[in-house]
Design a protein around this motif. Structure first.
Motif, PDB file in Angstrom:
ATOM      1  N   SER A 120       0.856  -1.203   0.000  1.00  0.00           N
ATOM      2  CA  SER A 120       0.000   0.000   0.000  1.00  0.00           C
ATOM      3  C   SER A 120       0.883   1.240   0.000  1.00  0.00           C
ATOM      4  O   SER A 120       1.725   1.384   0.887  1.00  0.00           O
ATOM      5  CB  SER A 120      -0.909   0.011   1.233  1.00  0.00           C
ATOM      6  OG  SER A 120      -1.752  -1.109   1.223  1.00  0.00           O
ATOM      7  N   PRO A 121       0.699   2.127  -0.971  1.00  0.00           N
ATOM      8  CA  PRO A 121       1.645   3.247  -1.084  1.00  0.00           C
ATOM      9  C   PRO A 121       1.526   4.263   0.043  1.00  0.00           C
ATOM     10  O   PRO A 121       0.439   4.542   0.531  1.00  0.00           O
ATOM     11  CB  PRO A 121       1.267   3.897  -2.419  1.00  0.00           C
ATOM     12  CG  PRO A 121      -0.086   3.409  -2.733  1.00  0.00           C
ATOM     13  CD  PRO A 121      -0.278   2.108  -2.046  1.00  0.00           C
ATOM     14  N   ASP A 122       2.667   4.757   0.459  1.00  0.00           N
ATOM     15  CA  ASP A 122       2.715   5.919   1.336  1.00  0.00           C
ATOM     16  C   ASP A 122       3.868   6.785   0.866  1.00  0.00           C
ATOM     17  O   ASP A 122       4.654   6.370   0.013  1.00  0.00           O
ATOM     18  CB  ASP A 122       2.861   5.521   2.813  1.00  0.00           C
ATOM     19  CG  ASP A 122       4.184   4.856   3.096  1.00  0.00           C
ATOM     20  OD1 ASP A 122       5.229   5.517   2.984  1.00  0.00           O
ATOM     21  OD2 ASP A 122       4.199   3.658   3.413  1.00  0.00           O
ATOM     22  N   TYR A 123       3.946   7.975   1.436  1.00  0.00           N
ATOM     23  CA  TYR A 123       4.889   8.969   0.920  1.00  0.00           C
ATOM     24  C   TYR A 123       6.348   8.521   1.046  1.00  0.00           C
ATOM     25  O   TYR A 123       7.216   9.043   0.366  1.00  0.00           O
ATOM     26  CB  TYR A 123       4.675  10.299   1.658  1.00  0.00           C
ATOM     27  CG  TYR A 123       5.210  10.301   3.060  1.00  0.00           C
ATOM     28  CD1 TYR A 123       4.524   9.684   4.093  1.00  0.00           C
ATOM     29  CD2 TYR A 123       6.422  10.907   3.351  1.00  0.00           C
ATOM     30  CE1 TYR A 123       5.023   9.666   5.379  1.00  0.00           C
ATOM     31  CE2 TYR A 123       6.932  10.892   4.637  1.00  0.00           C
ATOM     32  CZ  TYR A 123       6.224  10.271   5.639  1.00  0.00           C
ATOM     33  OH  TYR A 123       6.742  10.246   6.905  1.00  0.00           O
ATOM     34  N   HIS A 124       6.611   7.552   1.913  1.00  0.00           N
ATOM     35  CA  HIS A 124       8.007   7.207   2.214  1.00  0.00           C
ATOM     36  C   HIS A 124       8.502   5.999   1.426  1.00  0.00           C
ATOM     37  O   HIS A 124       9.662   5.624   1.508  1.00  0.00           O
ATOM     38  CB  HIS A 124       8.129   6.933   3.722  1.00  0.00           C
ATOM     39  CG  HIS A 124       9.522   7.050   4.250  1.00  0.00           C
ATOM     40  ND1 HIS A 124      10.316   5.946   4.465  1.00  0.00           N
ATOM     41  CD2 HIS A 124      10.268   8.127   4.568  1.00  0.00           C
ATOM     42  CE1 HIS A 124      11.484   6.363   4.908  1.00  0.00           C
ATOM     43  NE2 HIS A 124      11.479   7.669   4.981  1.00  0.00           N
ATOM     44  N   MET A 125       7.642   5.378   0.639  1.00  0.00           N
ATOM     45  CA  MET A 125       8.017   4.098   0.035  1.00  0.00           C
ATOM     46  C   MET A 125       9.209   4.228  -0.929  1.00  0.00           C
ATOM     47  O   MET A 125       9.969   3.286  -1.105  1.00  0.00           O
ATOM     48  CB  MET A 125       6.817   3.433  -0.655  1.00  0.00           C
ATOM     49  CG  MET A 125       6.372   4.084  -1.936  1.00  0.00           C
ATOM     50  SD  MET A 125       4.833   3.345  -2.568  1.00  0.00           S
ATOM     51  CE  MET A 125       5.297   1.681  -2.942  1.00  0.00           C
ATOM     52  N   GLY A 126       9.381   5.396  -1.516  1.00  0.00           N
ATOM     53  CA  GLY A 126      10.504   5.592  -2.432  1.00  0.00           C
ATOM     54  C   GLY A 126      11.836   5.474  -1.723  1.00  0.00           C
ATOM     55  O   GLY A 126      12.776   4.839  -2.221  1.00  0.00           O
ATOM     56  N   MET A 127      11.908   6.076  -0.533  1.00  0.00           N
ATOM     57  CA  MET A 127      13.156   6.029   0.241  1.00  0.00           C
ATOM     58  C   MET A 127      13.478   4.585   0.638  1.00  0.00           C
ATOM     59  O   MET A 127      14.637   4.194   0.692  1.00  0.00           O
ATOM     60  CB  MET A 127      13.033   6.880   1.504  1.00  0.00           C
ATOM     61  CG  MET A 127      13.117   8.354   1.249  1.00  0.00           C
ATOM     62  SD  MET A 127      14.776   8.871   0.735  1.00  0.00           S
ATOM     63  CE  MET A 127      14.551  10.627   0.568  1.00  0.00           C
ATOM     64  N   ASP A 128      12.413   3.818   0.957  1.00  0.00           N
ATOM     65  CA  ASP A 128      12.626   2.427   1.368  1.00  0.00           C
ATOM     66  C   ASP A 128      13.298   1.620   0.259  1.00  0.00           C
ATOM     67  O   ASP A 128      14.071   0.705   0.517  1.00  0.00           O
ATOM     68  CB  ASP A 128      11.287   1.771   1.744  1.00  0.00           C
ATOM     69  CG  ASP A 128      10.627   2.461   2.933  1.00  0.00           C
ATOM     70  OD1 ASP A 128      11.347   3.150   3.668  1.00  0.00           O
ATOM     71  OD2 ASP A 128       9.401   2.319   3.109  1.00  0.00           O
ATOM     72  N   PHE A 129      12.969   1.947  -0.976  1.00  0.00           N
ATOM     73  CA  PHE A 129      13.526   1.197  -2.100  1.00  0.00           C
ATOM     74  C   PHE A 129      14.831   1.791  -2.611  1.00  0.00           C
ATOM     75  O   PHE A 129      15.615   1.104  -3.255  1.00  0.00           O
ATOM     76  CB  PHE A 129      12.510   1.169  -3.258  1.00  0.00           C
ATOM     77  CG  PHE A 129      11.531   0.036  -3.131  1.00  0.00           C
ATOM     78  CD1 PHE A 129      11.764  -1.182  -3.750  1.00  0.00           C
ATOM     79  CD2 PHE A 129      10.381   0.178  -2.390  1.00  0.00           C
ATOM     80  CE1 PHE A 129      10.884  -2.230  -3.617  1.00  0.00           C
ATOM     81  CE2 PHE A 129       9.485  -0.860  -2.248  1.00  0.00           C
ATOM     82  CZ  PHE A 129       9.727  -2.072  -2.861  1.00  0.00           C
TER      83      PHE A 129
END
Lengths: 342, 468
Positions: free
Chosen positions: A259-268
């Motif tokens: 489920s997308p949230d604003y921080h998912m980019g940093m996680d990847f």
């Protein structure tokens, strides 16, 4: 054997996402020489294209029912999506298929965002140190994620896959195992196939089109291509847009899995950089191969049998491999000679 | 080094006595000695002056001198729990309004203690400052420190993580201010890491285990094999320990308990081993975003459709957050868990709070909002009853305090560990929600007696109060 097969599938699936993000990263580094720390944010923005489309499709007509009150004493709201009002069952189908449909809006949006990002900001940093590039792109990533948070909140927003892909496939039965021995979610299988198609398309585009040929030539020797009278900068801008599209599409299709949230980019982002470094900076094939390789290794490291032998290995395996690769072969598994070796 | 008020008085008293005796001797001694003693007296008074000044103006840390008293709301304003933090802040703002006599009074109208009159506390209006914990211990301590040292906060409250709560509680103990914990569910907060200056209204994993196990027994039987996925930090360990303790006591076996990194995102590599492990129950000791992701993915892997050991496979989420559960969408339906409070409760206190909050913000409050609102009110009430803001006196007023009307039925702040004891709600993901807020339904209100345990069981030592 069934557990082994499941972890291979998990690894391939995870590797698909890593490979798609790393592909864009290495494409930008190979063409423009920029270490783009905002690339994870592009993945996140892609996922929010799906959220936006779903929000648009579920825009509701609100009617107050004075007969029924909420727990805090105001009239209850009866909400019906406009699209269901207008199109009935077809409207419901559109909402159900909002994630795949989001691909259609993600392509132009991400292309435009990529071009704006490159022309508006990143091109001013081509001749600056890598440290400057990292700082500005990292700052840009933070700005983008804060904008998304201010609009959509901090909580994950569920994006279900179309109902027909909601269940799991009995892969084991197809391969001669017992019933339900190897089941795998349909959407993850679709994601794996989708990442294969996107990766193949990018390679075909670079390999079999004139545009791709010029870009490859530019990656090998930018100055000579420029001397031949070819506007390589314009092509590289389009390549940046293409990398943004690839990251965005990876994000759109990943939303039913995470489920997308604003921080998912940093996680990847961090993982994807490790993938690029292991594969070899600037090597497209290396990024893809390392993506799948590290995805599979990460999955196997999480198996109980492995974890009981080396506790915590699942959390560090990717970084351990990166350390080993950097020590033994600093240019990465498929990197060009000289890159990252001095 | 921090001296408490009483120590300062002893030091001061001895100095004054020395100087007084000294002056009586002065007439009997020669000039040089007189000169020496005179100088000593001046130095003595000089050295004492800062202490006299401090003592005269502040008997304890950040004693309010003007017409206002400052609360410090330390909540996650950024990071994964920012929405929960925003709800806490809304509740605090409402509490401040009600304490100061603004708005409809909310749960002040139903609170059994009538000490607060809606004109502030001890004649002072409440004002507040806020800090951002970022759900990181270091950041939370830094923001609490800033509010205590720069803004003069008399009390720190809030937060959405046990790791953060324990860190900030320790800081408040050292600084000499009261800490009213927000959402923290680990046993350790009022167990091995308890502190005299810290108080928790929220329930803990021990209570969750005690309340949830009988419901699981009634619904799933006693012959079950459980597989735990556990967030690898204080709360996760505490939650896994409590659930295992109570489910194993009723006959369940635990086949495997796997620690997962916080914020793993994709849990597929941890879920696939469950499929063929022989387990017929998956317990997800995850909270927030991890819970949303692991639950959604477990459902995608078809776990809920599986039949294992001749039984339907089940998933359990011991601690629910309604705010977060909404993120898991359809996946939460029919899944059991526990919660500290739910907006659908029909008692007068809950209804008063839901009405106040709903009218102010347009949606119902979360359990995080409820517990933080209660904490602000309980602290204010204790100060009013104590007639002071001195931490030791306020703490004494809270210790053993029995109250009602705040939404959880009759409740007690146990003196021995500063933990609130009250009924615990067992909830289930609602099958047919009527709105986006209608995610959970209360299936059982477990009475307080069933979740109570001896204070010594969780270890730790409160130690003495620190007044700063």
């Amino acid at each position: 054997m069934d557990a082994f097969l499941l972890q291979v599938l998990n690894g391939l699936d995870k590797g698909g996402a890593y490979a798609l993000i790393a592909l864009g990263l290495t494409l930008v580094f190979g063409t423009l020489g920029v270490v783009n720390f905002a690339h994870g944010a592009l993945f996140m923005l892609g996922s929010f294209c799906a959220v936006t489309l779903q929000s648009l499709l579920t825009l509701e007509r609100v009617v107050l029912d004075p007969e029924r009150l909420t727990a805090w004493g105001t009239p209850m709201e009866i909400r019906t999506p406009y699209i269901v009002d207008w199109f009935g069952d077809f409207g419901m189908t559109l909402i159900d298929w909002s994630v795949p449909l989001a691909i259609l809006i993600a392509i132009p949006i991400m292309l435009l965002l990529g071009v704006i990002m490159e022309r508006g900001l990143i091109r001013h940093f081509y001749k600056r140190l890598h440290a400057d590039q990292i700082l500005v792109t990292f700052g840009l990533a933070i700005v983008l994620q804060e904008i998304v948070k201010s609009q959509f909140g901090a909580n994950p927003i569920p994006q279900p896959a179309p109902a027909m892909f909601a269940g799991s496939a009995d892969i084991g039965l197809m391969l001669g195992f017992a019933e339900n021995a190897v089941v795998y979610p349909w959407w993850r299988i679709i994601y794996l196939m989708f990442s294969g198609v996107v990766i193949a398309s990018v390679f075909a585009f670079l390999q079999f089109t004139t545009f791709g040929m010029v870009v490859r030539a530019g990656m090998a020797d930018r100055e000579t291509v420029g001397l031949l009278g070819i506007d390589i900068d314009r092509r590289f801008t389009i390549v940046f847009g293409l990398a943004a599209v690839v990251a965005g599409l990876a994000g759109v299709m990943y939303t039913p899995i995470l489920s997308p949230d604003y921080h998912m980019g940093m996680d990847f982002l961090v993982l994807s950089f490790v993938v690029v470094v292991v594969g070899g900076m600037g090597s497209l094939g290396g990024a893809v191969a390392a993506g799948f390789l590290l995805g599979i290794l990460q999955s196997f490291a999480s198996m109980n049998e492995v974890n009981s032998l080396i506790p915590g290995i699942d959390q560090v395996v990717i970084y351990l491999i990166a350390v080993v690769v950097l020590l033994i072969r600093p240019r990465g598994l498929f990197g060009r000679e000289g890159v990252m070796e001095n | 080094m921090h001296y408490c008020g009483a120590n300062r008085e002893i030091l001061l008293g001895s100095r004054i006595q020395f100087n007084s005796e000294d002056s009586q001797l002065m007439s009997k001694i020669d000039n040089s000695k007189r000169k020496f003693l005179k100088t000593s007296a001046i130095i003595g008074v000089g050295v004492s002056a800062p202490l006299i000044f401090t003592n005269a103006h502040a008997a304890y840390r950040n004693e309010p001198k003007g017409s206002t008293v400052t609360f410090g709301f330390n909540v996650p304003q950024t990071g994964a729990y920012a929405d929960e933090g925003a709800d806490e802040l809304r509740a605090y703002e409402l509490a401040v309004q009600h304490i100061n006599g603004e708005g409809d009074g909310g749960m002040l109208n139903t609170f059994s203690s009538k000490a607060l009159k809606g004109n502030g506390i001890n004649g002072k209006k409440v004002v507040y400052v806020t800090g951002d914990t970022q759900t990181k211990s270091d950041a939370a301590r830094a923001s609490a420190k800033r509010m205590i040292e720069k803004d003069g906060a008399i009390m720190i409250t809030g937060g959405s993580s046990s790791g953060v709560a324990i860190a900030v509680q320790g800081l408040c103990q050292e600084a000499g201010v009261i800490f009213m914990a927000g959402l923290t569910h680990s046993n350790d907060t009022t167990g091995k890491d308890k502190r005299a200056n810290g108080f928790r209204h929220f329930f803990n994993t021990e209570m969750t285990g005690a309340a949830l196990a009988p419901v699981l027994k009634n619904n799933y039987g006693t012959d079950r094999v459980a597989y735990h996925l556990t967030a690898d930090y204080t709360w996760g360990w505490s939650q896994e320990g409590s659930i295992r303790k109570y489910t194993e006591a009723m006959g369940w076996k635990t086949v495997q308990a796997v620690k997962t990194p916080v914020g793993a995102g994709d849990f597929s590599q941890y879920i696939t081993p469950v499929l063929n492990s022989g387990a017929d129950v998956l317990v997800l000791n995850h909270y927030g975003k991890d819970m949303v992701n692991s639950l959604t993915q477990a459902v995608q892997f078809g776990l809920r459709e599986k039949t294992v050991n001749g039984k339907q496979f089940e998933i359990v989420v011991p601690l629910y957050s309604r705010l977060m559960a909404a993120g898991a969408g359809e996946a939460v339906k029919g899944i059991f868990g526990s919660t500290n409070w739910h907006w659908s409760l029909q008692d007068a206190g809950s209804q008063a709070f839901v009405k106040s909050f709903g009218q102010a913000y347009g949606f119902p409050p979360s359990q995080a909002a409820h517990t933080t609102y209660c904490q602000a009110l309980l602290y204010a009430d204790a100060c009013q009853r104590a007639g002071t803001f001195m931490p030791s006196q306020v703490g004494k007023a809270l210790e053993g305090f029995k109250f009602d009307g705040l939404g959880n039925g009759p409740t007690e702040y146990r003196a021995e560990d500063h933990q609130c004891f009250k009924d615990v709600l067992v909830v289930k993901g609602k099958e047919n929600p009527t709105s986006k807020f209608d995610v959970l339904e209360v299936v059982e209100v477990t009475p307080r007696a069933q979740v109570e345990y001896p204070a010594s069981m969780l270890g730790g030592n409160l130690g003495p109060y620190n007044n700063g």
